[in-house]
Design a protein around this motif. Structure first.
Motif, PDB file in Angstrom:
ATOM      1  N   ASP A  25      -6.253   1.616 -14.092  1.00 63.58           N
ATOM      2  CA  ASP A  25      -5.161   0.742 -14.475  1.00 63.58           C
ATOM      3  C   ASP A  25      -5.139   0.648 -15.984  1.00 63.58           C
ATOM      4  OD1 ASP A  25      -3.439  -1.245 -15.076  1.00 63.58           O
ATOM      5  OD2 ASP A  25      -4.239  -2.695 -13.657  1.00 63.58           O
ATOM      6  N   PRO A  74      -0.232  -5.265  -6.099  1.00 64.41           N
ATOM      7  CA  PRO A  74       0.320  -3.923  -5.935  1.00 64.41           C
ATOM      8  C   PRO A  74       1.164  -3.492  -7.137  1.00 64.41           C
ATOM      9  CG  PRO A  74       1.459  -5.484  -4.506  1.00 64.41           C
ATOM     10  CD  PRO A  74       0.334  -6.227  -5.171  1.00 64.41           C
ATOM     11  N   ALA A 112       0.812  -0.068  -9.201  1.00 63.38           N
ATOM     12  CA  ALA A 112       1.057   1.217  -8.540  1.00 63.38           C
ATOM     13  C   ALA A 112       1.785   2.240  -9.401  1.00 63.38           C
ATOM     14  CB  ALA A 112       1.842   1.003  -7.256  1.00 63.38           C
ATOM     15  N   THR A 168      -3.567  -5.552   0.362  1.00 64.68           N
ATOM     16  CA  THR A 168      -4.309  -4.862  -0.679  1.00 64.68           C
ATOM     17  C   THR A 168      -5.788  -5.044  -0.399  1.00 64.68           C
ATOM     18  OG1 THR A 168      -2.593  -5.234  -2.296  1.00 64.68           O
ATOM     19  CG2 THR A 168      -4.776  -4.796  -3.132  1.00 64.68           C
ATOM     20  N   THR A 195      -3.806   2.438  -5.335  1.00 63.17           N
ATOM     21  CA  THR A 195      -3.149   1.868  -6.503  1.00 63.17           C
ATOM     22  C   THR A 195      -4.070   1.850  -7.714  1.00 63.17           C
ATOM     23  OG1 THR A 195      -3.829  -0.331  -5.797  1.00 63.17           O
ATOM     24  CG2 THR A 195      -1.630   0.406  -5.139  1.00 63.17           C
ATOM     25  N   SER A 249      -0.210   7.881  -5.833  1.00 62.13           N
ATOM     26  CA  SER A 249       0.632   6.691  -5.804  1.00 62.13           C
ATOM     27  C   SER A 249       2.073   7.091  -5.568  1.00 62.13           C
ATOM     28  CB  SER A 249       0.487   5.894  -7.100  1.00 62.13           C
ATOM     29  OG  SER A 249       1.091   6.586  -8.160  1.00 62.13           O
TER      30      SER A 249
END
Lengths: 249, 166
Positions: free
Chosen positions: B38, B55, B58, B76, B103, B137
């Motif tokens: 991320d 989420p 994503a 999740t 994700t 993803s």
């Protein structure tokens, strides 16, 4: 996971990798895949310009007559001439001055593989030959590799019965030359064409890449059933008016 | 669930493979600062948290993707893989899923002993994560791109897809 995973197969052949995904495998699918992979290896043995003993290499050196070659050789050379005419000479089966119909053969091989799967009863599959894709049935989600960010996608196309071919410099450098000038084509980072049949779509992608962005987009826009996404070395994206989905970065 | 575990194992294998291709010096230690796929995540999150990242993570690098059919509300969850012992030290990843879609991938432990380890880990591991996110993803079936050679295929998204579903 609602739907079962498709049956997948990969085959190293023709200097690249063919990937198959069959969503509706049946009792005949395994045998069809065996016939297809045997056929792909045969196509490589006949058409590869990298094998000195291939029919194409011997034909090119004048050691073998055309009518002594497999019937498919004459047909492939006919298709190369047709694409060369349609693209105003931006396609050739003599890219470096010697016989090399590879610009047609790979896409055609993908289309032949798909045809064989259909003959075996499959109406839901996709075949990729080194990044040139034929889908049958659908919807299939086809990622388009981002030429400027390795490992990332530029966009995703979703549809039925799509042929998607990308020409670009990301994998093998500036390897496409404009047959009319002999110079490497550098105006595009990649050009992705969407059509319905991958043999033509792939050959057109190669030819249009050699045209450069302006000419390529105009030429493609004028052909029904063909759309394009052009990504320039600067990252700028341009599409034909009918290109599916948002392509903006 | 089973597939997620397989994915975590595959990701670990990818990290291990990647590390084993690079020259190393010294004995591997294990880092405790996780690397996250991320891009917005602070890398200081403590390991082994049963995180419930939303989420919204994503998007990943494939932000140019056509809008995917709005994902149904799915739970999740995150799964922490077993640490894989490598000759350079343990590697462990945590995979966060929204439904069946990955994700986020956090590398919880990785070799971090030498300066060279640190620079390889800092560069190579996030790179690997980005690739996994980009392909998975977007939930794609196949990839179109400039023709790859047989060698180039091994680094391609298509290869990752074929492996993920093999």
């Amino acid at each position: 996971m609602s739907a079962a995973q498709p049956l997948r197969h990969t085959e190293h052949v023709m200097g690249t990798v063919f990937s198959f995904a069959v969503r509706d495998p049946g009792p005949g699918t395994a045998a069809a895949l065996e016939r297809i992979t045997a056929r792909l290896h045969r196509i490589d043995a006949v058409f590869s310009p990298y094998r000195p003993d291939s029919q194409v290499s011997r034909l090119g050196r004048g050691e073998l007559a055309l009518d002594a070659c497999d019937l498919e050789v004459a047909e492939v050379l006919r298709q190369c001439r047709r694409v060369a005419e349609e693209t105003g000479g931006h396609f050739t089966d003599h890219p470096a001055g010697r016989l090399d119909p590879s610009g047609w053969v790979k896409g055609w091989a993908v289309e032949e593989a798909s045809r064989e799967l259909r003959a075996a009863g499959s109406v839901q599959h996709c075949v990729s030959g080194g990044g040139d894709v034929q889908t049958v049935g659908g919807p299939w989600r086809v990622g388009v590799a981002d030429p400027l960010r390795p490992g990332a996608l530029a966009t995703v196309l979703t549809g039925h019965d799509l042929a998607v071919a990308t020409s670009g410099t990301a994998e093998r450098g500036a390897h496409i030359h404009d047959p009319r000038t002999g110079r490497p084509a550098t105006g595009l980072a990649s050009l992705t064409l969407v059509g319905s049949r991958i043999a033509d779509t792939d050959a057109y992608a190669t030819a249009a890449f050699a045209m450069g962005p302006d000419r390529a987009l105009a030429w493609i826009a004028a052909r029904p059933g063909l759309e394009a996404l052009a990504i320039l070395p600067t990252g700028e994206r341009r599409t034909t008016p009918g290109f599916p989905g948002p392509a903006a970065a | 669930m089973r597939r997620a575990v397989v994915t975590a194992a595959a990701t670990t294998a990818g990290v291990v493979l990647l590390l084993s291709l690079k020259p190393h010096t010294g004995q591997g230690g294990a880092a405790t600062r996780p690397i996250s796929s991320d891009p917005g995540a602070a890398a200081a999150e403590p390991p082994s948290t049963a995180s419930t990242a939303g989420p919204s993570a994503a998007a990943g690098p494939s932000s140019g993707a056509a809008p995917s059919s709005a994902a149904p509300a799915t739970a999740t969850r995150s799964i922490t893989g077993d640490a894989a012992d490598t000759r350079y030290g343990p590697v462990q990843v945590k995979v966060t899923l929204a439904g069946a879609r990955i994700t986020r991938i956090d590398v919880l432990r990785y070799p971090n002993d030498s300066g060279r380890d640190r620079s390889i880990s800092g560069y190579a591991l996030p790179q690997l994560n980005q690739e996994a996110i980009a392909a998975q993803s977007a939930d794609i079936d196949v990839v179109s791109g400039a023709s790859y050679t047989s060698d180039g295929y091994t680094r391609s998204l298509q290869s990752a897809l074929d492996k993920a579903h093999a």
